[in-house]
Motif scaffolding. Sequence first.
Motif, PDB file in Angstrom:
ATOM      1  N   CYS A  21     -24.468  27.411  20.802  1.00 59.33           N
ATOM      2  CA  CYS A  21     -23.336  26.773  20.701  1.00 59.33           C
ATOM      3  C   CYS A  21     -22.317  27.935  20.691  1.00 59.33           C
ATOM      4  N   SER A  22     -21.160  27.686  21.495  1.00 63.60           N
ATOM      5  CA  SER A  22     -20.166  28.809  21.640  1.00 63.60           C
ATOM      6  C   SER A  22     -19.131  29.009  20.648  1.00 63.60           C
ATOM      7  N   SER A  23     -19.190  28.247  19.746  1.00 61.12           N
ATOM      8  CA  SER A  23     -18.402  28.304  18.814  1.00 61.12           C
ATOM      9  C   SER A  23     -18.983  28.742  17.285  1.00 61.12           C
ATOM     10  N   ASN A  24     -18.299  29.600  16.668  1.00 59.74           N
ATOM     11  CA  ASN A  24     -18.889  30.060  15.291  1.00 59.74           C
ATOM     12  C   ASN A  24     -18.614  29.244  14.188  1.00 59.74           C
ATOM     13  N   ASP A  25     -17.996  28.183  14.401  1.00 57.31           N
ATOM     14  CA  ASP A  25     -17.580  27.012  13.430  1.00 57.31           C
ATOM     15  C   ASP A  25     -18.653  26.176  13.384  1.00 57.31           C
ATOM     16  N   THR A  26     -19.609  26.199  12.313  1.00 56.63           N
ATOM     17  CA  THR A  26     -20.744  25.357  12.313  1.00 56.63           C
ATOM     18  C   THR A  26     -20.617  24.358  11.233  1.00 56.63           C
ATOM     19  N   ASP A  27     -19.585  24.423  10.522  1.00 59.31           N
ATOM     20  CA  ASP A  27     -19.328  23.340   9.479  1.00 59.31           C
ATOM     21  C   ASP A  27     -19.429  21.821   9.883  1.00 59.31           C
ATOM     22  N   ASN A  28     -20.530  21.159   9.230  1.00 58.41           N
ATOM     23  CA  ASN A  28     -20.740  19.664   9.250  1.00 58.41           C
ATOM     24  C   ASN A  28     -21.022  19.335  10.897  1.00 58.41           C
ATOM     25  N   THR A  29     -21.789  20.296  11.534  1.00 62.17           N
ATOM     26  CA  THR A  29     -22.110  20.425  12.895  1.00 62.17           C
ATOM     27  C   THR A  29     -23.735  20.420  12.879  1.00 62.17           C
ATOM     28  N   PRO A  30     -24.279  19.599  13.888  1.00 65.65           N
ATOM     29  CA  PRO A  30     -25.883  20.006  13.966  1.00 65.65           C
ATOM     30  C   PRO A  30     -25.957  20.959  14.412  1.00 65.65           C
ATOM     31  N   PRO A  31     -27.243  21.890  13.524  1.00 67.74           N
ATOM     32  CA  PRO A  31     -27.776  22.949  14.272  1.00 67.74           C
ATOM     33  C   PRO A  31     -28.554  22.978  15.416  1.00 67.74           C
ATOM     34  N   LEU A 248     -28.620  13.845  12.708  1.00 61.88           N
ATOM     35  CA  LEU A 248     -27.867  13.251  13.889  1.00 61.88           C
ATOM     36  C   LEU A 248     -27.531  11.986  13.601  1.00 61.88           C
ATOM     37  N   ASN A 249     -26.133  11.637  14.031  1.00 53.38           N
ATOM     38  CA  ASN A 249     -25.685  10.143  14.173  1.00 53.38           C
ATOM     39  C   ASN A 249     -24.579  10.123  14.931  1.00 53.38           C
ATOM     40  N   GLY A 250     -24.773  10.189  16.349  1.00 53.98           N
ATOM     41  CA  GLY A 250     -23.699  10.018  17.264  1.00 53.98           C
ATOM     42  C   GLY A 250     -23.776   9.398  18.346  1.00 53.98           C
ATOM     43  N   VAL A 251     -22.961   9.851  19.368  1.00 56.20           N
ATOM     44  CA  VAL A 251     -23.269   9.191  20.979  1.00 56.20           C
ATOM     45  C   VAL A 251     -23.288  10.049  22.060  1.00 56.20           C
ATOM     46  N   ILE A 252     -24.240   9.604  22.852  1.00 55.07           N
ATOM     47  CA  ILE A 252     -24.562  10.448  24.311  1.00 55.07           C
ATOM     48  C   ILE A 252     -23.636   9.617  25.229  1.00 55.07           C
ATOM     49  N   ASP A 253     -22.814  10.268  26.004  1.00 54.39           N
ATOM     50  CA  ASP A 253     -21.841   9.588  26.943  1.00 54.39           C
ATOM     51  C   ASP A 253     -22.445  10.498  28.325  1.00 54.39           C
ATOM     52  N   TYR A 254     -22.607   9.706  29.319  1.00 56.88           N
ATOM     53  CA  TYR A 254     -23.148  10.232  30.792  1.00 56.88           C
ATOM     54  C   TYR A 254     -21.840  10.393  31.678  1.00 56.88           C
ATOM     55  N   GLY A 255     -20.696  10.145  31.156  1.00 58.44           N
ATOM     56  CA  GLY A 255     -19.585  10.371  32.005  1.00 58.44           C
ATOM     57  C   GLY A 255     -18.937   9.279  32.847  1.00 58.44           C
ATOM     58  N   HIS A 267     -20.865  13.865  17.767  1.00 56.73           N
ATOM     59  CA  HIS A 267     -21.310  13.778  16.241  1.00 56.73           C
ATOM     60  C   HIS A 267     -20.386  12.768  15.528  1.00 56.73           C
ATOM     61  N   GLU A 268     -20.867  11.943  14.534  1.00 58.37           N
ATOM     62  CA  GLU A 268     -19.966  11.104  13.713  1.00 58.37           C
ATOM     63  C   GLU A 268     -18.866  11.562  13.106  1.00 58.37           C
ATOM     64  N   ASN A 269     -18.872  13.099  12.994  1.00 62.69           N
ATOM     65  CA  ASN A 269     -17.396  13.702  12.321  1.00 62.69           C
ATOM     66  C   ASN A 269     -16.603  13.993  13.399  1.00 62.69           C
ATOM     67  N   GLY A 270     -16.790  13.520  14.656  1.00 63.10           N
ATOM     68  CA  GLY A 270     -15.841  13.761  15.784  1.00 63.10           C
ATOM     69  C   GLY A 270     -15.907  15.025  16.560  1.00 63.10           C
ATOM     70  N   THR A 271     -17.016  15.988  16.060  1.00 60.72           N
ATOM     71  CA  THR A 271     -17.326  16.835  17.151  1.00 60.72           C
ATOM     72  C   THR A 271     -18.169  16.702  18.458  1.00 60.72           C
ATOM     73  N   SER A 272     -17.675  17.263  19.427  1.00 59.99           N
ATOM     74  CA  SER A 272     -18.153  16.817  20.677  1.00 59.99           C
ATOM     75  C   SER A 272     -18.698  18.182  21.393  1.00 59.99           C
ATOM     76  N   TYR A 273     -19.888  18.098  21.889  1.00 61.45           N
ATOM     77  CA  TYR A 273     -20.647  18.867  22.549  1.00 61.45           C
ATOM     78  C   TYR A 273     -20.677  18.690  24.068  1.00 61.45           C
ATOM     79  N   SER A 274     -20.600  19.518  24.938  1.00 57.57           N
ATOM     80  CA  SER A 274     -20.604  19.346  26.377  1.00 57.57           C
ATOM     81  C   SER A 274     -21.829  19.819  26.771  1.00 57.57           C
ATOM     82  N   LEU A 275     -22.860  19.231  27.387  1.00 59.05           N
ATOM     83  CA  LEU A 275     -24.057  19.616  27.807  1.00 59.05           C
ATOM     84  C   LEU A 275     -24.474  19.445  28.938  1.00 59.05           C
ATOM     85  N   SER A 276     -25.341  20.071  29.453  1.00 53.26           N
ATOM     86  CA  SER A 276     -25.775  20.091  31.029  1.00 53.26           C
ATOM     87  C   SER A 276     -27.393  20.195  31.253  1.00 53.26           C
ATOM     88  N   MET A 277     -27.916  18.937  31.740  1.00 53.12           N
ATOM     89  CA  MET A 277     -29.340  18.836  32.287  1.00 53.12           C
ATOM     90  C   MET A 277     -29.937  19.943  33.250  1.00 53.12           C
TER      91      MET A 277
END
Length: 277
Positions: A21-31, A248-255, A267-277
Amino acid sequence: MKKTAILLTTICASAFLYVSCSSNDTDNTPPSTDLTNVGASIAVDTSNEMDLNTGLLVTSSSNTGKTTETPAGICAAISVTTPNGGEYPKVFTVDFGTTGCKDENNLTRKGKLKITLSGSVITTGSKMTIERIDYSINNIKLEGTIEYTNTTTVATIPQWTRKVTNGKLTDLKGGVYTNSGTYTTRQIAGVDTPFVLSDNVYEITDGSHTVTASNGTTLTLTVKETLVKKYSCLFISKGQLKIQGGILNGVIDYGNNDCDALYTYTHENGTSYSLSM
């Protein structure tokens, strides 16, 4: 809040098992271990889609009468038998060899796929069964059986169920992910050209699958918004999956229906992760 996670691929299209993860802010986010499980779950689903595409390509080529030819895009030796002496059942053995070969997506496949047709895949009630035998993609071992059953009730809207049983993905570090589930799929384009696959577009309208990691963590992925899978695209290009399990409790969005390898996990708290396959 927007974050970026790079899923380092060991199978290009199908094993995105290591996360940073590129951010150092890990509060309430999935490890990262939980995001790894998300990637593994997507990997499982993508490998199932890849093998289903192979099954469709091999059996469609047979329907054109060219049973002795290897269709374009398949780097394997193909043999066809009819155990009962009639037209069906028809058994295809797709042999990639013990050392493997590179397919059109530059992925190395080894082992065999055994594909059994009870009847033409475009006929209501017919079933295509895909069994993996000492099979791997880029040394990621894949096991289990895919059953693809035609459940069409309206001729202009072909429909199938895709059921996976005894699924297992073993990554390069020995991590094991067992999986099973059922999806409903319907064809929304290419219906008028049944033996041409390149123009086919499918929608996965409902269903779910579960993936259990070696540590016992189980994720359940359920169709939230209809998924779009173009035969010509390696990945699902549009739609959403609801994902739940562990923390984990959230949504995967394929674009937005682009043929790319990008997706997001929110994630349910609104944190969004951009991922690549």
